[in-house]
Write a protein that holds these residues in place. Sequence first.
Motif, mmCIF file in Angstrom:
data_model
loop_
_atom_site.group_PDB
_atom_site.id
_atom_site.type_symbol
_atom_site.label_atom_id
_atom_site.label_comp_id
_atom_site.label_asym_id
_atom_site.label_seq_id
_atom_site.Cartn_x
_atom_site.Cartn_y
_atom_site.Cartn_z
ATOM 1 N N UNK A 228 24.806 -18.654 104.928
ATOM 2 C CA UNK A 228 23.933 -17.809 105.732
ATOM 3 C C UNK A 228 24.701 -16.651 106.368
ATOM 4 N N UNK A 229 24.148 -15.454 106.235
ATOM 5 C CA UNK A 229 24.617 -14.289 106.973
ATOM 6 C C UNK A 229 23.547 -13.940 107.994
ATOM 7 N N UNK A 230 23.925 -13.900 109.259
ATOM 8 C CA UNK A 230 22.977 -13.629 110.346
ATOM 9 C C UNK A 230 23.046 -12.156 110.717
ATOM 10 N N UNK A 231 21.901 -11.490 110.655
ATOM 11 C CA UNK A 231 21.872 -10.037 110.894
ATOM 12 C C UNK A 231 20.792 -9.677 111.901
ATOM 13 N N UNK A 232 21.116 -8.700 112.741
ATOM 14 C CA UNK A 232 20.122 -8.151 113.654
ATOM 15 C C UNK A 232 20.492 -6.700 113.950
ATOM 16 N N UNK A 233 19.535 -5.965 114.493
ATOM 17 C CA UNK A 233 19.763 -4.584 114.899
ATOM 18 C C UNK A 233 20.170 -4.577 116.365
ATOM 19 N N UNK A 234 21.128 -3.737 116.704
ATOM 20 C CA UNK A 234 21.538 -3.610 118.104
ATOM 21 C C UNK A 234 20.333 -3.226 118.948
ATOM 22 N N UNK A 235 20.150 -3.919 120.045
ATOM 23 C CA UNK A 235 18.970 -3.712 120.866
ATOM 24 C C UNK A 235 19.253 -4.184 122.284
ATOM 25 N N UNK A 236 18.206 -4.311 123.062
ATOM 26 C CA UNK A 236 18.361 -4.701 124.458
ATOM 27 C C UNK A 236 19.091 -6.025 124.611
ATOM 28 N N UNK A 237 18.838 -6.971 123.681
ATOM 29 C CA UNK A 237 19.435 -8.292 123.780
ATOM 30 C C UNK A 237 20.596 -8.459 122.808
ATOM 31 N N UNK A 238 21.373 -7.380 122.610
ATOM 32 C CA UNK A 238 22.538 -7.483 121.739
ATOM 33 C C UNK A 238 23.530 -8.513 122.274
ATOM 34 N N UNK A 239 23.589 -8.666 123.603
ATOM 35 C CA UNK A 239 24.394 -9.715 124.210
ATOM 36 C C UNK A 239 23.479 -10.910 124.469
ATOM 37 N N UNK A 240 23.728 -11.999 123.778
ATOM 38 C CA UNK A 240 22.859 -13.164 123.868
ATOM 39 C C UNK A 240 23.245 -14.056 125.039
ATOM 40 N N UNK A 241 22.315 -14.862 125.529
ATOM 41 C CA UNK A 241 22.630 -15.777 126.630
ATOM 42 C C UNK A 241 23.654 -16.817 126.206
#
Length: 259
Positions: free
Chosen positions: A79-92
């Motif tokens: 698995x490669x996990x991908x997302x776009x930089x956004x408000x929640x780029x820093x996760x809890x």
Amino acid sequence: MLLNAQDKADLDFLIKNAEEGRLKKISYFDHLSNYIGLLSYIRIAQEIEKILAPQSKILDWGCGMGQMSFLLKARSFLVTSYDVKQEFSTLPDIALTRQLVRILGDHPTKLPFETCSFSAVLSCGVLEHVDEFSQPGNEINSLKEIHRILEKNGKLLIYQLPQQLSWQEAVVRFFNLGYAHKRRYSANEISQILVRVGFNVVALNRTNLIPKNLTGFPQIVKSAYSKFSAVLIIIDNYLCKVPFLNRFAGALEVVALKI
């Protein structure tokens, strides 16, 4: 819904993360805080195990908190996990996100991967938000990019895609009970869109005639609902096979093949 040892271990892990998220009062963690919703993610992972060969290379497109990445890795997918930089780029800081290694993109549609580099791409609750959080036309552009990075005969797996005539969405909008998806699809529309960008739809199902997302409900309601989660999922599976009635279900699930 039958759970094997792996499913039960995964469910226990996700439940502990949900509790940690509640204690830390993470406002945007609500979709992972109810038992029936977590069971639904495990059901999706079970379905993907039936569709893909072991060790398949999967892109978790718009991975969010990483719940699907976690479940698929536990089932030996690459698995490669991908997302776009956004408000929640820093996760809890919770166990689920500590083990999540993400690639974050700077562009709303372009993907930083080589052509034909994945055997499958997963969109779980993502496609419907593309135009909403970027601009009109990016939905199609994103699908073209997904088509590009898939290998020949690669599969696009779409889950939790809001259905046009969803009764639950209609109730939420009418009574202004909270967030309702701005983008919703009919089975015919999503099929035509996928054909347009070079896919062949090989499976299309409806689900969530019985709601699985309890966002906004009091915790006491979620707890009561959770006691019957396994039974409700079984009932939902049967109801969603009833012609005409299933057109009012909450979501579509689509398997499309790159041609």
